[in-house]
Design an enzyme around this catalytic site. Structure first.
Site, PDB file in Angstrom:
ATOM      1  N   CYS A   1      59.613 -29.218 -12.092  1.00 19.11           N
ATOM      2  CA  CYS A   1      58.729 -28.118 -11.623  1.00 19.11           C
ATOM      3  C   CYS A   1      59.266 -27.066 -10.900  1.00 19.11           C
ATOM      4  CB  CYS A   1      57.597 -28.913 -10.452  1.00 19.11           C
ATOM      5  SG  CYS A   1      56.626 -27.415  -9.788  1.00 19.11           S
TER       6      CYS A   1
ATOM      7  N   VAL B   1      46.581 -33.043  -7.604  1.00 23.90           N
ATOM      8  CA  VAL B   1      47.819 -33.592  -7.052  1.00 23.90           C
ATOM      9  C   VAL B   1      49.059 -32.790  -7.585  1.00 23.90           C
ATOM     10  CG1 VAL B   1      49.330 -35.691  -6.522  1.00 23.90           C
ATOM     11  CG2 VAL B   1      47.007 -35.882  -6.761  1.00 23.90           C
TER      12      VAL B   1
ATOM     13  N   TYR C   1      53.457 -19.119 -17.615  1.00 24.42           N
ATOM     14  CA  TYR C   1      52.243 -19.973 -17.647  1.00 24.42           C
ATOM     15  C   TYR C   1      51.000 -19.477 -18.496  1.00 24.42           C
ATOM     16  CZ  TYR C   1      54.770 -23.878 -15.111  1.00 24.42           C
ATOM     17  OH  TYR C   1      55.328 -24.728 -14.627  1.00 24.42           O
TER      18      TYR C   1
HETATM   19  N1  GSH Z   1      50.282 -26.352  -5.838  1.00 24.46           N
HETATM   20  C1  GSH Z   1      50.482 -25.513  -6.547  1.00 24.46           C
HETATM   21  C2  GSH Z   1      51.682 -25.313  -7.763  1.00 24.46           C
HETATM   22  C3  GSH Z   1      52.458 -26.254  -7.851  1.00 24.46           C
HETATM   23  C4  GSH Z   1      52.273 -26.856  -9.255  1.00 24.46           C
HETATM   24  O1  GSH Z   1      51.648 -26.185  -9.922  1.00 24.46           O
HETATM   25  N2  GSH Z   1      52.951 -27.959  -9.489  1.00 24.46           N
HETATM   26  C5  GSH Z   1      52.656 -28.536 -10.766  1.00 24.46           C
HETATM   27  C6  GSH Z   1      54.077 -28.999 -11.476  1.00 24.46           C
HETATM   28  S1  GSH Z   1      54.974 -27.665 -12.141  1.00 24.46           S
HETATM   29  C7  GSH Z   1      51.908 -29.656 -10.566  1.00 24.46           C
HETATM   30  O2  GSH Z   1      52.090 -30.670  -9.522  1.00 24.46           O
HETATM   31  N3  GSH Z   1      50.853 -29.805 -11.100  1.00 24.46           N
HETATM   32  C8  GSH Z   1      49.825 -30.964 -11.112  1.00 24.46           C
HETATM   33  C9  GSH Z   1      50.310 -31.728 -12.327  1.00 24.46           C
HETATM   34  O3  GSH Z   1      50.680 -31.532 -13.146  1.00 24.46           O
HETATM   35  O4  GSH Z   1      49.444 -33.059 -12.296  1.00 24.46           O
HETATM   36  C10 GSH Z   1      49.180 -25.198  -7.499  1.00 24.46           C
HETATM   37  O5  GSH Z   1      48.333 -26.115  -7.023  1.00 24.46           O
HETATM   38  O6  GSH Z   1      49.185 -24.548  -8.450  1.00 24.46           O
END
Ligand code: GSH
Length: 341
Positions: free
Chosen positions: A52, A118, A183
């Site tokens: 990530c 999460v 993204y």
């Molecule tokens: N916490 C932030 C950014 C962090 C984020 O997007 N992390 C990704 C991984 S790159 C993640 O954990 N996404 C949740 C998932 O893929 O289950 C958000 O909510 O946008």
């Protein structure tokens, strides 16, 4: 992340534009503990996925600042299942410090029936097992400015007072067009949406290349938070954003300035030694089944170029200012050789 219909953005493909959700838990760990979370050695655990880009910022900061002894690290499996991030890389599938199998358990301890996603990075309070924050934007700034009592000797100032306005300005553009732009391009479900995002990515990269042609780092003459944030997207560019997210006007290796800039950082202790290309590729290509339904992971690109000379030192600059590079990566946190150039 999410689409604006509330789906998780990885697998949800409504007809609406990709929109990143705000971090939900935004408590801060500070020197004065004003949110109830004082900086304290050994109290918190940083949970990341090395796949990530948002979590990778905190991996780099932790190394550069020498916080490894004070802030322990949990690395999640790059492939989530329907309960999200899991500790299947650890013995018995359990994080050895928190004793949990899924990161969601720390979220649940903080707020039961939490309706949001999460996400990593996550900072967890070890004694209570509760999530403290998943606010990735603030987290690294706090590591740089609030955790100073625990910084190693010779730690760089990653967010110097005198340069904050300029750093913030550069980071805002980098976030919008590059960090998040890839993204928006990758998850676009319409031609126009994709083209706008992809055009924005490359327009910004060209502007950044102009800036970096004359100076070694983005702001001032030392490494700052702005470089960390650009690095974490650039290091993934050819491996996943070029193919999987269709940001394919050119490859990073075809842009002389940016390719040299990112190699310079990659070869700087604290940057490349946090990067796991295997985790990156498997996560993107296997988790985003909406855009890669076969889950096939490509063999390329060839990584051998990452360690070639970059000659950026000829531009001057003092990577760590008056400080020094971090020492070697601790045992147990080294990236397997097969996942590196
Ligand atoms: N916490 C932030 C950014 C962090 C984020 O997007 N992390 C990704 C991984 S790159 C993640 O954990 N996404 C949740 C998932 O893929 O289950 C958000 O909510 O946008």
């Amino acid at each position: 992340m999410s689409r604006d219909d509330g789906d998780d953005g990885n697998t949800g493909y409504g007809r609406r534009a990709f929109k990143r959700s705000k971090a939900h838990f935004a408590d801060r760990v500070t020197a004065d503990g004003r949110d109830g979370w004082p900086v304290e050695a050994g109290r918190y655990r940083l949970v990341v996925s090395r796949a990530c880009p948002w979590a990778s910022r905190s991996l780099v900061s932790r190394r550069l600042l020498g916080l490894e002894d004070s802030l322990s690290l949990a690395v999640a499996d790059p492939i989530q299942d329907d309960r999200s991030w899991r500790f299947t890389l650890d013995e018995d599938g359990r994080d050895p410090v928190l004793g949990i199998r899924f990161l969601s358990e720390a979220y649940d301890r903080r707020e039961s029936d939490y309706p949001g996603g999460v996400s990593v990075p996550a900072l967890v309070d070890v004694p209570s097992g509760r999530l403290v924050t998943n606010d990735y934007q603030q987290l690294t700034l706090d590591l740089a400015t609030e955790w100073t009592a625990l910084h190693r000797e010779g730690a760089p100032d990653l967010y110097p007072d005198a340069l904050r306005d300029e750093i913030d300005e550069v980071m805002a553009d980098v976030y919008e067009d590059v960090n998040n732009g890839v993204y928006r391009a990758g998850f676009a479900t319409g031609q126009e949406e994709y083209e706008a995002a992809c055009t924005g990515v490359f327009r910004r990269l060209e502007l950044l290349a102009e800036r970096l042609e004359r100076q070694r780092y983005l702001v001032g003459e030392t490494i700052t938070e702005a470089d960390i944030r650009l690095f974490t997207t650039l290091v993934r560019f050819d491996a996943v954003y070029h193919g999987h997210f269709k940001c394919n006007r050119w490859k990073l290796t075809e842009n002389q300035v940016l390719w040299a800039y990112v190699r310079d950082l990659y070869q700087t202790p604290g940057f490349g030694d946090t990067v796991d290309f295997d985790h990156i590729k498997r996560h993107y290509y296997q988790v985003h089944t909406g855009i890669n339904p076969t889950r096939v992971v490509p063999l390329g690109p060839d990584l051998s170029g990452w360690l070639t000379p970059h000659h950026r030192e000829e531009l001057g600059g003092r990577p760590f200012g008056d400080g020094t590079p971090p020492g070697p990566v601790r045992a147990g946190e080294r990236i397997p050789a097969a996942h590196t150039p």
